[in-house]
Scaffold this active site. Structure first.
Site, PDB file in Angstrom:
ATOM      1  N   CYS A  50       0.766  -1.341  -0.092  1.00 42.92           N
ATOM      2  CA  CYS A  50       0.091   0.018   0.056  1.00 42.92           C
ATOM      3  C   CYS A  50       0.814   1.345   0.093  1.00 42.92           C
ATOM      4  O   CYS A  50       0.655   2.355  -0.515  1.00 42.92           O
ATOM      5  CB  CYS A  50      -0.919   0.006   1.190  1.00 42.92           C
ATOM      6  SG  CYS A  50      -0.118  -0.236   2.678  1.00 42.92           S
ATOM      7  N   HIS A  58      -3.356   5.918   5.123  1.00 39.61           N
ATOM      8  CA  HIS A  58      -1.961   6.248   5.102  1.00 39.61           C
ATOM      9  C   HIS A  58      -1.608   7.781   4.368  1.00 39.61           C
ATOM     10  O   HIS A  58      -2.308   8.234   3.531  1.00 39.61           O
ATOM     11  CB  HIS A  58      -1.090   5.088   4.170  1.00 39.61           C
ATOM     12  CG  HIS A  58      -1.206   4.041   5.194  1.00 39.61           C
ATOM     13  ND1 HIS A  58      -1.719   3.418   6.244  1.00 39.61           N
ATOM     14  CD2 HIS A  58      -0.467   2.683   4.605  1.00 39.61           C
ATOM     15  CE1 HIS A  58      -1.498   2.366   6.463  1.00 39.61           C
ATOM     16  NE2 HIS A  58      -0.805   1.658   5.588  1.00 39.61           N
TER      17      HIS A  58
END
Length: 336
Positions: A128, A241
């Site tokens: 990711c 994130h």
């Protein structure tokens, strides 16, 4: 598009559940759908698109008749990935197991989708943090050539699964109630704290999370000599994130040029009006499939460098959506 027999492996987990949600949202065509998971989850019922499915244990026999298997990640990838591929099912894998193997394309469809064309039945979706970084800088790389990257990640606790979310919730309550805490999922207290340590330590005191970003970026951009330094940090945020990125280019690139390029890039949303308090944040990125970029500014000491801030939902575009987009790419191009 042709309709396929699809299996979702890890269907009861966070990423597996998100894959199902994305399949429904994006109206991915399928003839049949299997829900697979570990023996612990076998027998559970999942209602999806008005139909109730019984979760099956992940075994090699369970893939018979399956055209494509979407692996949410974890031990099942290592245990079954290659055998399922050898049996003729196309595997799209979200784990780190195969990402750096030479015969496995590592794909972000908006960046290097063409690399999936000659797949041999196994395609990997990146880490990711890699997807966030590469998705943000690739449009600029195509224009000016990235020479060096220094990135610090700010990674939400949901990256560690449901247990990470629970630990942050519990610790927050315990600290506010002046109760003792006992870290379990993370190495230290995560509530009201930052931990510069994600995954195990590897060569030269870099963590595995950091080396993943480095090597995967090299592979996706086909740029093995690109200088990359990564510091991965766990932060007390539930979901989505963020990254602080210093990018040095072969050619000069102004902030205004960068904004224009990014505003036109697929799956990138420009949020760059800092004086109006407009910039990417986890709370606004959550639930979206886009990469948000802002705080674009020239480096004060290098005319060939910019600094920027990027954020995205790591469970969506960072995992589930990118996996489904790879399937859509194969269908659209008739590569399956």
């Amino acid at each position: 598009m042709k309709e396929l027999n699809i299996a979702v492996v890890g269907a009861t987990g966070a990423v597996g559940q998100e894959i199902l949600k994305v399949i429904e949202e994006r109206k991915v065509p399928f003839k049949s759908l299997k829900m697979l998971a570990s023996s612990r989850s076998a027998g559970k019922k999942i209602t999806f698109m008005g139909k109730t499915y019984t979760v099956e244990e992940t075994t090699l026999d369970a893939f018979k008749g399956v055209d494509v298997a979407l692996f949410a990640g974890g031990p099942a990838s290592r245990a079954f990935g290659r055998d399922v591929q050898a049996a003729g099912t196309v595997v799209i894998d979200n784990s780190s197991t195969f990402r750096l193997e030479e015969d496995v394309p590592l794909i972000i469809p908006e960046v290097n989708g063409e690399a999936a064309k000659n797949h041999k039945g196994l395609i990997a979706s990146p880490n990711c943090s890699t997807t966030l970084l590469v998705g943000a800088i690739n449009p600029l790389h195509q224009k000016a050539g990235v020479k060096r990257i220094i990135v610090s990640t700010y990674q939400a606790v949901s990256g560690a699964g449901a247990a990470g979310l629970t630990e942050l919730e519990n610790q927050s309550r315990q600290i506010l109630d002046h109760e003792p805490i006992h870290p379990d999922v993370f190495q230290h207290q995560i509530a009201f704290n930052l931990i510069p340590h994600i995954d195990v330590w590897q060569e030269e005191d870099y963590s595995k999370e950091e080396t993943k970003v480095l090597h995967e970026t090299h592979k996706i951009l086909d740029a093995p000599d690109m200088a990359i330094t990564v510091t991965a940090v766990r932060v007390p945020v539930m979901r989505s994130h963020a990254e602080s990125v210093y990018v040095e280019f072969e050619k000069p690139l102004s902030p205004d040029e960068a904004r224009e390029i990014l505003a036109a890039a697929p799956r990138v949303v420009l949020q760059d009006k800092p004086h109006d308090n407009i910039y990417p944040m986890p709370i606004t990125a959550t639930g979206s499939d886009d990469i948000y970029v802002g705080r674009i500014r020239k480096d004060l000491y290098n005319d060939h460098a910019l600094n920027l801030w990027a954020c995205f939902d790591q469970i969506r575009k960072g995992a589930a959506t990118n996996t489904v987009q790879i399937l859509e790419l194969l269908l659209e191009k008739d590569w399956i």
